[in-house]
Design an enzyme around this catalytic site. Sequence first.
Site, PDB file in Angstrom:
ATOM      1  N   SER A 219      -9.934  -0.429   7.109  1.00 30.74           N
ATOM      2  CA  SER A 219      -9.377  -0.346   5.756  1.00 30.74           C
ATOM      3  C   SER A 219      -8.621  -1.557   5.240  1.00 30.74           C
ATOM      4  CB  SER A 219      -8.467   0.867   5.645  1.00 30.74           C
ATOM      5  OG  SER A 219      -9.260   2.017   5.507  1.00 30.74           O
TER       6      SER A 219
ATOM      7  N   LYS B 175       0.860  -1.179   0.000  1.00 26.15           N
ATOM      8  CA  LYS B 175       0.000   0.000   0.000  1.00 26.15           C
ATOM      9  C   LYS B 175       0.897   1.230   0.000  1.00 26.15           C
ATOM     10  CE  LYS B 175      -3.824   2.053   2.697  1.00 26.15           C
ATOM     11  NZ  LYS B 175      -4.702   1.895   3.868  1.00 26.15           N
TER      12      LYS B 175
ATOM     13  N   SER C  95      -9.660   1.968   2.896  1.00 28.63           N
ATOM     14  CA  SER C  95      -8.777   2.724   2.031  1.00 28.63           C
ATOM     15  C   SER C  95      -7.727   1.867   1.316  1.00 28.63           C
ATOM     16  CB  SER C  95      -8.055   3.779   2.863  1.00 28.63           C
ATOM     17  OG  SER C  95      -7.224   3.167   3.829  1.00 28.63           O
TER      18      SER C  95
HETATM   19  N1  GLN Z   1     -13.153   4.380   6.294  1.00 30.48           N
HETATM   20  C1  GLN Z   1     -12.552   4.835   7.497  1.00 30.48           C
HETATM   21  C2  GLN Z   1     -12.125   6.273   7.331  1.00 30.48           C
HETATM   22  O1  GLN Z   1     -12.433   6.829   6.356  1.00 30.48           O
HETATM   23  C3  GLN Z   1     -11.396   3.945   7.869  1.00 30.48           C
HETATM   24  C4  GLN Z   1     -10.190   4.200   7.082  1.00 30.48           C
HETATM   25  C5  GLN Z   1      -9.036   3.348   7.485  1.00 30.48           C
HETATM   26  O2  GLN Z   1      -9.193   2.323   8.138  1.00 30.48           O
HETATM   27  N2  GLN Z   1      -7.860   3.789   7.099  1.00 30.48           N
HETATM   28  O3  GLN Z   1     -11.497   6.853   8.152  1.00 30.48           O
END
Ligand code: GLN
Length: 492
Positions: free
Chosen positions: A184, A85, A160
């Site tokens: 995410s 990532k 994400s």
């Molecule tokens: N969807 C969540 C956010 O927007 C979690 C994102 C994540 O786990 N990095 O913060």
Amino acid sequence: MAYHIEPKPLHELTIAELAQRLRGGKLTSVELTHHYLERIKRLDPQLNAFVTVAADAALAAATHADARLARGEGGPLTGIPIAHKDIFCTRGLRTSCGSRMLDNFIAPYDATAVERLAAAGAVVLGKTNMDEFAMGSSNETSFYGPVKNPWDLDRVPGGSSGGSAAAVAARLCAAATGTDTGGSIRQPAALCGITGIKPTYGRVSRWGMIAFASSLDQAGPMTRSAEDAALLLQAMAGFDPRDSTSAEEAVPDYGAQLGTDLAGLRIGLPREYFGAGLDAGVAASIQGAIREYERLGARIIDISLPNSPLSVPVYYVVAPAECSSNLARFDGVRYGHRCEAPRDLEDLYKCSRAEGFGSEVKRRIMIGTYALSAGYYDAYYLKAQQIRHLISDDFRRAFEQVDVIMGPTSPTTAFPLGAKMDDPVAMYLNDIYTIATNLAGLPGISIPVAPVDGMPVGLQIIGDYFQEGRLLNIAHRLQQATDWHLAAPPEV
Ligand code: GLN
């Protein structure tokens, strides 16, 4: 009559199978790396899962891995092509974090997770697309454009870590890394039909991983099976003196735990995870997987996590508060985007940040600075931290009664691109089942179960602290008994 059995294509082999061939001299890492690079070249233009492909460096690493293998050295990851990532710093290879702010950033060091996987011999094919600074649930906030779900190109892959999930699902790499602040790793794993584990907070070092919300962030593997996830986590996990929140807890042999029988396993089903908002098809699919666990000898116990409905509001105070502080470092001075011809220093800060950050990141910084400001701190931030304790207490009580907790990873299957971009609250509700584990620091895994209308569904399994081995084993037993995890998306 002799049957001709088609050999499985290389990209369908598990890491353990690939390792066996590499070690037996039947395959070289250079061949395997070429195979994946060719797939990326052919298939990624439609998916947009990669931000950067590092073909030359990958082939050089593969050559090195082949030399080690020829000498009988290395381990199960030696020569295995993976992707990171784009939130993990990689020396000499751009680390953008999905943001214009870091579009030109080349880190002078490797993140600990990257360094450990490299030491284990993994070959890095490139960096995967992600929501900007990991803020999002659909991969649509990336500066590099959305990632498409390989199961249906009109739908999101989740976020994400959507690039990593799509790349693993589409067989563009053998495995990938992800990070999980509120879901995410698990949510995109669910939406793309792969396995993803968020370890206990502190299990994997955060050093060199660009910080979003430091008390919630955790790195983990995204793979096609629990067995593969165990191999990656084995290399990634462990104490790191460079991360003060890294746990000084010994890392067990995850592979050795994969044979454990499930007879008598107590599975808690929280009623809050099966209520309004859960898609009926997803619910049926989860129930089907739970019946499978009953056949494997597990016992089902109804439980309650009464404060879990508060996890989304709590998270959307805590995470923005921490991000507003973490992202203060991107000021246009030290690194990252710098605007042209600022009038003075203050203008340099303002215009660099205005140009460098996208709208979701700005929204989070505004919410965070508001929640932390004098006069509001007690009302919002302190309150959120208090409720965070109550959420952890719910889990503590639950684990007095059950060994693991199961439920859906996400309330629906992948939704169409653009469907929730104008409605942040609807977007935030995607993580309703994943966020509480981050607030409590607990480990959770998502594994594919029966699809709904051709789209993947993820079963989430939450464990007590440092129970990654148990989660991987429970996931592995289901994957031995069923073949949901083997389903591959159509070649795009
Ligand atoms: N969807 C969540 C956010 O927007 C979690 C994102 C994540 O786990 N990095 O913060």
